[in-house]
Design a protein around this motif. Structure first.
Motif, PDB file in Angstrom:
ATOM      1  N   GLU A  12      34.502 -18.314 -88.562  1.00 24.19           N
ATOM      2  CA  GLU A  12      34.739 -17.165 -89.446  1.00 24.19           C
ATOM      3  C   GLU A  12      33.421 -16.557 -89.905  1.00 24.19           C
ATOM      4  O   GLU A  12      32.410 -17.262 -90.046  1.00 24.19           O
ATOM      5  CB  GLU A  12      35.558 -17.587 -90.673  1.00 24.19           C
ATOM      6  CG  GLU A  12      36.941 -18.147 -90.349  1.00 24.19           C
ATOM      7  CD  GLU A  12      37.890 -17.090 -89.820  1.00 24.19           C
ATOM      8  OE1 GLU A  12      37.739 -15.914 -90.211  1.00 24.19           O
ATOM      9  OE2 GLU A  12      38.779 -17.440 -89.015  1.00 24.19           O
ATOM     10  N   LEU A  13      33.444 -15.245 -90.164  1.00 24.57           N
ATOM     11  CA  LEU A  13      32.273 -14.528 -90.674  1.00 24.57           C
ATOM     12  C   LEU A  13      32.537 -14.102 -92.113  1.00 24.57           C
ATOM     13  O   LEU A  13      33.487 -13.379 -92.382  1.00 24.57           O
ATOM     14  CB  LEU A  13      31.987 -13.290 -89.822  1.00 24.57           C
ATOM     15  CG  LEU A  13      31.520 -13.552 -88.382  1.00 24.57           C
ATOM     16  CD1 LEU A  13      31.703 -12.299 -87.537  1.00 24.57           C
ATOM     17  CD2 LEU A  13      30.056 -13.999 -88.362  1.00 24.57           C
ATOM     18  N   GLU A  14      31.686 -14.564 -93.027  1.00 23.00           N
ATOM     19  CA  GLU A  14      31.826 -14.205 -94.441  1.00 23.00           C
ATOM     20  C   GLU A  14      30.574 -13.469 -94.900  1.00 23.00           C
ATOM     21  O   GLU A  14      29.463 -13.988 -94.755  1.00 23.00           O
ATOM     22  CB  GLU A  14      32.023 -15.463 -95.304  1.00 23.00           C
ATOM     23  CG  GLU A  14      33.382 -16.124 -95.160  1.00 23.00           C
ATOM     24  CD  GLU A  14      34.512 -15.257 -95.698  1.00 23.00           C
ATOM     25  OE1 GLU A  14      34.255 -14.465 -96.633  1.00 23.00           O
ATOM     26  OE2 GLU A  14      35.626 -15.354 -95.177  1.00 23.00           O
ATOM     27  N   PRO A  15      30.715 -12.259 -95.466  1.00 22.48           N
ATOM     28  CA  PRO A  15      29.539 -11.517 -95.938  1.00 22.48           C
ATOM     29  C   PRO A  15      28.788 -12.297 -97.015  1.00 22.48           C
ATOM     30  O   PRO A  15      29.417 -12.978 -97.848  1.00 22.48           O
ATOM     31  CB  PRO A  15      30.133 -10.234 -96.528  1.00 22.48           C
ATOM     32  CG  PRO A  15      31.487 -10.108 -95.903  1.00 22.48           C
ATOM     33  CD  PRO A  15      31.961 -11.506 -95.693  1.00 22.48           C
ATOM     34  N   GLU A  51      40.701  -4.221 -87.678  1.00 19.88           N
ATOM     35  CA  GLU A  51      39.862  -4.715 -88.755  1.00 19.88           C
ATOM     36  C   GLU A  51      39.097  -5.939 -88.263  1.00 19.88           C
ATOM     37  O   GLU A  51      39.595  -6.724 -87.450  1.00 19.88           O
ATOM     38  CB  GLU A  51      40.697  -5.077 -89.988  1.00 19.88           C
ATOM     39  CG  GLU A  51      41.496  -3.907 -90.556  1.00 19.88           C
ATOM     40  CD  GLU A  51      40.622  -2.737 -91.018  1.00 19.88           C
ATOM     41  OE1 GLU A  51      39.433  -2.961 -91.336  1.00 19.88           O
ATOM     42  OE2 GLU A  51      41.123  -1.596 -91.049  1.00 19.88           O
ATOM     43  N   HIS A  52      37.880  -6.116 -88.748  1.00 21.42           N
ATOM     44  CA  HIS A  52      37.037  -7.224 -88.286  1.00 21.42           C
ATOM     45  C   HIS A  52      36.594  -8.082 -89.468  1.00 21.42           C
ATOM     46  O   HIS A  52      37.034  -9.215 -89.616  1.00 21.42           O
ATOM     47  CB  HIS A  52      35.839  -6.654 -87.524  1.00 21.42           C
ATOM     48  CG  HIS A  52      34.896  -7.692 -87.017  1.00 21.42           C
ATOM     49  ND1 HIS A  52      33.531  -7.608 -87.223  1.00 21.42           N
ATOM     50  CD2 HIS A  52      35.107  -8.842 -86.319  1.00 21.42           C
ATOM     51  CE1 HIS A  52      32.949  -8.656 -86.662  1.00 21.42           C
ATOM     52  NE2 HIS A  52      33.873  -9.412 -86.105  1.00 21.42           N
ATOM     53  N   THR A  53      35.730  -7.533 -90.323  1.00 15.73           N
ATOM     54  CA  THR A  53      35.343  -8.184 -91.578  1.00 15.73           C
ATOM     55  C   THR A  53      35.524  -7.161 -92.692  1.00 15.73           C
ATOM     56  O   THR A  53      35.958  -6.037 -92.452  1.00 15.73           O
ATOM     57  CB  THR A  53      33.873  -8.643 -91.548  1.00 15.73           C
ATOM     58  OG1 THR A  53      33.017  -7.480 -91.614  1.00 15.73           O
ATOM     59  CG2 THR A  53      33.545  -9.419 -90.283  1.00 15.73           C
ATOM     60  N   ALA A  54      35.147  -7.553 -93.900  1.00 18.31           N
ATOM     61  CA  ALA A  54      35.233  -6.619 -95.024  1.00 18.31           C
ATOM     62  C   ALA A  54      34.264  -5.454 -94.848  1.00 18.31           C
ATOM     63  O   ALA A  54      34.408  -4.406 -95.481  1.00 18.31           O
ATOM     64  CB  ALA A  54      34.932  -7.341 -96.333  1.00 18.31           C
ATOM     65  N   GLU A  55      33.278  -5.607 -93.958  1.00 19.14           N
ATOM     66  CA  GLU A  55      32.247  -4.593 -93.753  1.00 19.14           C
ATOM     67  C   GLU A  55      32.363  -3.860 -92.424  1.00 19.14           C
ATOM     68  O   GLU A  55      31.743  -2.814 -92.239  1.00 19.14           O
ATOM     69  CB  GLU A  55      30.848  -5.257 -93.810  1.00 19.14           C
ATOM     70  CG  GLU A  55      30.532  -5.957 -95.111  1.00 19.14           C
ATOM     71  CD  GLU A  55      30.457  -4.986 -96.271  1.00 19.14           C
ATOM     72  OE1 GLU A  55      29.861  -3.910 -96.112  1.00 19.14           O
ATOM     73  OE2 GLU A  55      31.019  -5.313 -97.340  1.00 19.14           O
ATOM     74  N   THR A  56      33.120  -4.418 -91.495  1.00 20.70           N
ATOM     75  CA  THR A  56      33.098  -3.881 -90.126  1.00 20.70           C
ATOM     76  C   THR A  56      34.492  -3.722 -89.531  1.00 20.70           C
ATOM     77  O   THR A  56      35.439  -4.412 -89.904  1.00 20.70           O
ATOM     78  CB  THR A  56      32.281  -4.815 -89.201  1.00 20.70           C
ATOM     79  OG1 THR A  56      32.797  -6.155 -89.322  1.00 20.70           O
ATOM     80  CG2 THR A  56      30.816  -4.806 -89.564  1.00 20.70           C
ATOM     81  N   TYR A  95      28.254 -17.699 -90.681  1.00 27.86           N
ATOM     82  CA  TYR A  95      29.225 -18.078 -89.650  1.00 27.86           C
ATOM     83  C   TYR A  95      29.568 -19.541 -89.833  1.00 27.86           C
ATOM     84  O   TYR A  95      28.720 -20.418 -89.705  1.00 27.86           O
ATOM     85  CB  TYR A  95      28.642 -17.830 -88.262  1.00 27.86           C
ATOM     86  CG  TYR A  95      29.583 -18.182 -87.137  1.00 27.86           C
ATOM     87  CD1 TYR A  95      30.653 -17.347 -86.812  1.00 27.86           C
ATOM     88  CD2 TYR A  95      29.401 -19.349 -86.387  1.00 27.86           C
ATOM     89  CE1 TYR A  95      31.521 -17.661 -85.767  1.00 27.86           C
ATOM     90  CE2 TYR A  95      30.260 -19.674 -85.340  1.00 27.86           C
ATOM     91  CZ  TYR A  95      31.322 -18.822 -85.042  1.00 27.86           C
ATOM     92  OH  TYR A  95      32.177 -19.140 -84.009  1.00 27.86           O
ATOM     93  N   PHE A 148      26.128 -12.063 -92.550  1.00 26.27           N
ATOM     94  CA  PHE A 148      27.317 -12.909 -92.617  1.00 26.27           C
ATOM     95  C   PHE A 148      26.952 -14.361 -92.370  1.00 26.27           C
ATOM     96  O   PHE A 148      26.066 -14.658 -91.572  1.00 26.27           O
ATOM     97  CB  PHE A 148      28.343 -12.494 -91.546  1.00 26.27           C
ATOM     98  CG  PHE A 148      28.748 -11.047 -91.611  1.00 26.27           C
ATOM     99  CD1 PHE A 148      29.854 -10.651 -92.355  1.00 26.27           C
ATOM    100  CD2 PHE A 148      28.017 -10.069 -90.944  1.00 26.27           C
ATOM    101  CE1 PHE A 148      30.229  -9.319 -92.420  1.00 26.27           C
ATOM    102  CE2 PHE A 148      28.385  -8.734 -91.004  1.00 26.27           C
ATOM    103  CZ  PHE A 148      29.496  -8.356 -91.747  1.00 26.27           C
TER     104      PHE A 148
END
Length: 264
Positions: free
Chosen positions: A251-254, A110-115, A247, A245
């Motif tokens: 951290e990466l947040e959509p 898992e990476h982000t909520a999208e990726t 940065y 996202f």
């Protein structure tokens, strides 16, 4: 161009002695299989037809190329020994299949909520996603493959093209090596870019062959980024996500662009 004509054209160009074709009328999909292995690739015709209206023969050439390379990769023997430098991470959307059409689970994190991050062995003109069957056969552990792939992605070039729009700066990485979006996993590169930013740092991976970094200094910048990302997403060969996202602190947040001068 309609489905019947596109199906006929693809069959004509992809026909070989050891291949078979099957067509799912309900889903409007054409499957091309290797008769000996039973492995194959399924392509959705509506998407190819839509591209054909914009790119004509180039759209068909592209599909034929990737089907040929994909089928070739499926028949090749996968071996990690001596190939460690050719293992890379690839970014995919969370809707991307978690297992092959043979029911074998792909290796991913898992990476982000999208990726998600999948792993691949580069074969030159194409690559093959690593699945659990191959991992076990080679006697490698998940963590070893992950560490090897992340090490290798840090060795890839990160030269950028730059554009200024309404006081905002946009950077584009587009090497067409199959791993443009994968550079988002290069933490050192992202941290280095963050130091250069005067405003908010935004990152986007609309499709496999582009990474967008943005120095957003005003609200217009978010609107431009949203339009740009959607355009890339719609035209990409391997779409990932139309969301961008922020940065911050590693951290990466959509971020959701709701409309002009609005963001969430």
């Amino acid at each position: 161009m309609d489905s019947k004509k596109m199906k006929a054209e693809l069959e004509k160009r992809l026909t070989k002695e050891n291949r078979s074709f099957s067509f799912d009328r309900e889903k409007d999909q054409l499957r091309i299989e290797n008769k000996e292995t039973g492995k194959g690739i399924t392509v959705s015709l509506p998407g190819i037809i839509a591209k054909w209206h914009e790119q004509k023969e180039n759209a068909i050439d592209e599909v034929v190329y990737y089907v040929e390379e994909g089928l070739e990769a499926m028949t090749g023997q996968v071996q990690f020994s001596g190939q460690e430098k050719h293992i890379y991470p690839v970014i995919r959307s969370t809707s991307f299949p978690s297992e092959s059409q043979d029911g074998v689970s792909f290796l991913f994190d898992e990476h982000t909520a999208e990726t998600r991050v999948y792993y691949a062995l580069d074969l030159g003109n194409t690559y093959r996603l690593i699945d659990e069957q191959v991992m076990n056969k080679e006697g490698w552990q998940h963590e070893r493959i992950k560490e090897t792939a992340l090490f290798n992605v840090r060795s890839l070039t990160t030269s950028l093209k730059k554009d200024e729009v309404a006081g905002n700066t946009f950077y584009f990485l587009n090497k067409n090596d199959g791993y443009d979006a994968s550079r988002i996993l290069n933490d050192a590169f992202l941290k280095e870019m963050k130091q250069k930013m005067e405003g908010d740092m935004a990152v986007a991976v609309p499709h496999q062959d582009v990474l967008i970094l943005a120095d957003i200094k005003n609200e217009t910048g978010y609107d431009v980024l949203a339009q740009m990302t959607m355009s890339f997403f719609a035209s990409g060969r391997v779409p990932i996500t139309a969301l961008s996202f922020i940065y911050e602190d590693g951290e990466l947040e959509p971020i959701f662009i709701l409309g002009k001068n609005k963001k969430k």
